[in-house]
Motif scaffolding. Structure first.
Motif, PDB file in Angstrom:
ATOM      1  N   LYS A  27       0.818  -1.220   0.000  1.00 47.06           N
ATOM      2  CA  LYS A  27       0.000   0.000   0.000  1.00 47.06           C
ATOM      3  C   LYS A  27       0.849   1.266   0.000  1.00 47.06           C
ATOM      4  N   ASN A  28       2.087   1.149  -0.498  1.00 47.76           N
ATOM      5  CA  ASN A  28       2.932   2.333  -0.620  1.00 47.76           C
ATOM      6  C   ASN A  28       3.855   2.184  -1.828  1.00 47.76           C
ATOM      7  N   CYS A  29       4.412   3.308  -2.273  1.00 47.84           N
ATOM      8  CA  CYS A  29       5.310   3.286  -3.442  1.00 47.84           C
ATOM      9  C   CYS A  29       6.686   3.817  -3.071  1.00 47.84           C
ATOM     10  N   ILE A  30       7.034   3.703  -1.796  1.00 51.43           N
ATOM     11  CA  ILE A  30       8.344   4.158  -1.330  1.00 51.43           C
ATOM     12  C   ILE A  30       9.438   3.376  -2.045  1.00 51.43           C
ATOM     13  N   GLY A  31      10.405   4.085  -2.610  1.00 52.62           N
ATOM     14  CA  GLY A  31      11.507   3.442  -3.313  1.00 52.62           C
ATOM     15  C   GLY A  31      11.242   3.166  -4.774  1.00 52.62           C
ATOM     16  N   TYR A  73      -1.157   1.200 -15.927  1.00 54.27           N
ATOM     17  CA  TYR A  73      -1.763   0.811 -14.651  1.00 54.27           C
ATOM     18  C   TYR A  73      -0.812   1.097 -13.488  1.00 54.27           C
ATOM     19  N   THR A  74       0.488   0.853 -13.694  1.00 50.74           N
ATOM     20  CA  THR A  74       1.477   1.116 -12.648  1.00 50.74           C
ATOM     21  C   THR A  74       1.534   2.606 -12.318  1.00 50.74           C
ATOM     22  N   ILE A  75       1.528   3.437 -13.356  1.00 50.61           N
ATOM     23  CA  ILE A  75       1.534   4.885 -13.147  1.00 50.61           C
ATOM     24  C   ILE A  75       0.267   5.323 -12.416  1.00 50.61           C
ATOM     25  N   TYR A  76      -0.854   4.719 -12.776  1.00 52.79           N
ATOM     26  CA  TYR A  76      -2.125   5.022 -12.101  1.00 52.79           C
ATOM     27  C   TYR A  76      -2.042   4.692 -10.611  1.00 52.79           C
ATOM     28  N   LEU A  77      -1.479   3.540 -10.288  1.00 54.34           N
ATOM     29  CA  LEU A  77      -1.359   3.144  -8.885  1.00 54.34           C
ATOM     30  C   LEU A  77      -0.526   4.152  -8.097  1.00 54.34           C
ATOM     31  N   ILE A  78       0.573   4.599  -8.691  1.00 55.27           N
ATOM     32  CA  ILE A  78       1.484   5.506  -7.986  1.00 55.27           C
ATOM     33  C   ILE A  78       0.932   6.924  -7.892  1.00 55.27           C
ATOM     34  N   ARG A  79       0.349   7.398  -8.971  1.00 56.08           N
ATOM     35  CA  ARG A  79      -0.078   8.798  -9.037  1.00 56.08           C
ATOM     36  C   ARG A  79      -1.497   9.045  -8.492  1.00 56.08           C
ATOM     37  N   VAL A  80      -2.370   8.053  -8.638  1.00 64.20           N
ATOM     38  CA  VAL A  80      -3.790   8.295  -8.369  1.00 64.20           C
ATOM     39  C   VAL A  80      -4.371   7.423  -7.260  1.00 64.20           C
ATOM     40  N   LYS A  81      -4.064   6.139  -7.264  1.00 68.38           N
ATOM     41  CA  LYS A  81      -4.730   5.182  -6.378  1.00 68.38           C
ATOM     42  C   LYS A  81      -4.388   5.415  -4.906  1.00 68.38           C
ATOM     43  N   PRO A  83      -4.464   4.154  -0.958  1.00 66.29           N
ATOM     44  CA  PRO A  83      -3.576   5.118  -0.269  1.00 66.29           C
ATOM     45  C   PRO A  83      -2.166   5.175  -0.855  1.00 66.29           C
ATOM     46  N   ILE A  84      -1.904   4.395  -1.915  1.00 72.05           N
ATOM     47  CA  ILE A  84      -0.554   4.326  -2.485  1.00 72.05           C
ATOM     48  C   ILE A  84      -0.045   5.699  -2.898  1.00 72.05           C
ATOM     49  N   SER A  85      -0.893   6.456  -3.591  1.00 71.26           N
ATOM     50  CA  SER A  85      -0.472   7.756  -4.121  1.00 71.26           C
ATOM     51  C   SER A  85      -0.081   8.740  -3.011  1.00 71.26           C
ATOM     52  N   GLN A  86      -0.616   8.547  -1.810  1.00 68.91           N
ATOM     53  CA  GLN A  86      -0.290   9.439  -0.699  1.00 68.91           C
ATOM     54  C   GLN A  86       1.159   9.271  -0.231  1.00 68.91           C
ATOM     55  N   THR A  87       1.780   8.145  -0.582  1.00 74.16           N
ATOM     56  CA  THR A  87       3.162   7.886  -0.153  1.00 74.16           C
ATOM     57  C   THR A  87       4.175   8.277  -1.229  1.00 74.16           C
ATOM     58  N   TYR A  88       3.680   8.770  -2.362  1.00 76.95           N
ATOM     59  CA  TYR A  88       4.589   9.150  -3.448  1.00 76.95           C
ATOM     60  C   TYR A  88       5.252  10.486  -3.136  1.00 76.95           C
TER      61      TYR A  88
END
Length: 217
Positions: A27-31, A73-81, A83-88
């Motif tokens: 649920k995060n995109c850290i790293g 889809y990967t960009i969508y997850l990181i930028r929009v979805k 709570p993942i996008s909140q960690t970008y």
């Protein structure tokens, strides 16, 4: 189609699967560098423009569409979805590819036939598309296992493509010769070597992968 090409494609798909699973489970995109994903989307859209006017095989078409849609889809997850996008963190993932990577790749277009402009641009751009990800990890230093496996799998995919080119050069009826592809592939592989080295050391000593600090990038 040969074993090296098939293995390279499979590793590329596995790397995409690893990345998406990392994003959805943690649920995060850290790293993870979204800037790198954006570069790959540009690469695929330019290289696979032939989807609109050329059919090679069902396998070829399916792979091209899969690469494009999976990257979107990967960009969508990181930028929009959420709570993942909140960690970008845009401040950390700040590599300016529009300034440092795209212009040099455009320069090489002056040396090719007009009809191969987009394809050639995509080849050169892919050779350096990993840089935003490597720069982000260098800033972060400590690399999660699943993130390191994603980067390593991406590197292995390109390594097997090089083996594919070598195989085709020696065993195809008409030897495969493409200097642009060879040089770009070599550059791309060399960019991974430093990361491969520290990954191997971490695995050998059973420690967490921590990249050396080389100053502010």
């Amino acid at each position: 189609m040969n074993l090296f090409r098939l293995t390279g494609d499979t590793l590329h798909l596995i790397s995409m699967y690893i990345l998406i699973m990392k994003l959805k489970r943690s649920k995060n995109c850290i790293g993870i560098s979204c800037r790198m994903q954006e570069l790959y989307l540009i690469v695929f859209l330019c290289r696979y423009i032939d989807l609109f006017f050329m059919f090679v095989s069902v396998y070829n078409t399916a792979m091209k569409i899969t690469f494009i849609l999976t990257t979107i889809y990967t960009i969508y997850l990181i930028r929009v979805k959420l709570p993942i996008s909140q960690t970008y963190n845009r401040k950390v993932d700040s590599f300016k590819y529009e300034k440092y990577l795209i212009p040099p790749c455009l320069v090489f277009l002056f040396f090719v036939n007009f009809f191969f402009i987009l394809w050639t641009f995509s080849i050169w751009l892919e050779s350096v598309a990993i840089l935003p990800q490597l720069v982000l990890l260098e800033k972060q230093r400590e690399v999660e296992n699943i993130t390191s496996h994603y980067v390593i799998t991406m590197g292995m995919y390109r390594a097997f493509y090089i083996l594919n080119w070598i195989y085709r050069f020696f065993f195809d009826v008409k030897p495969f010769i493409n200097v642009v592809v060879w040089l770009a592939g070599l550059i791309q592989t060399l960019l991974y070597i430093d990361f491969f080295y520290y990954f191997a050391l971490a695995k050998w000593y059973g420690k967490k992968l921590v990249l050396p600090f080389n100053g502010e990038v």
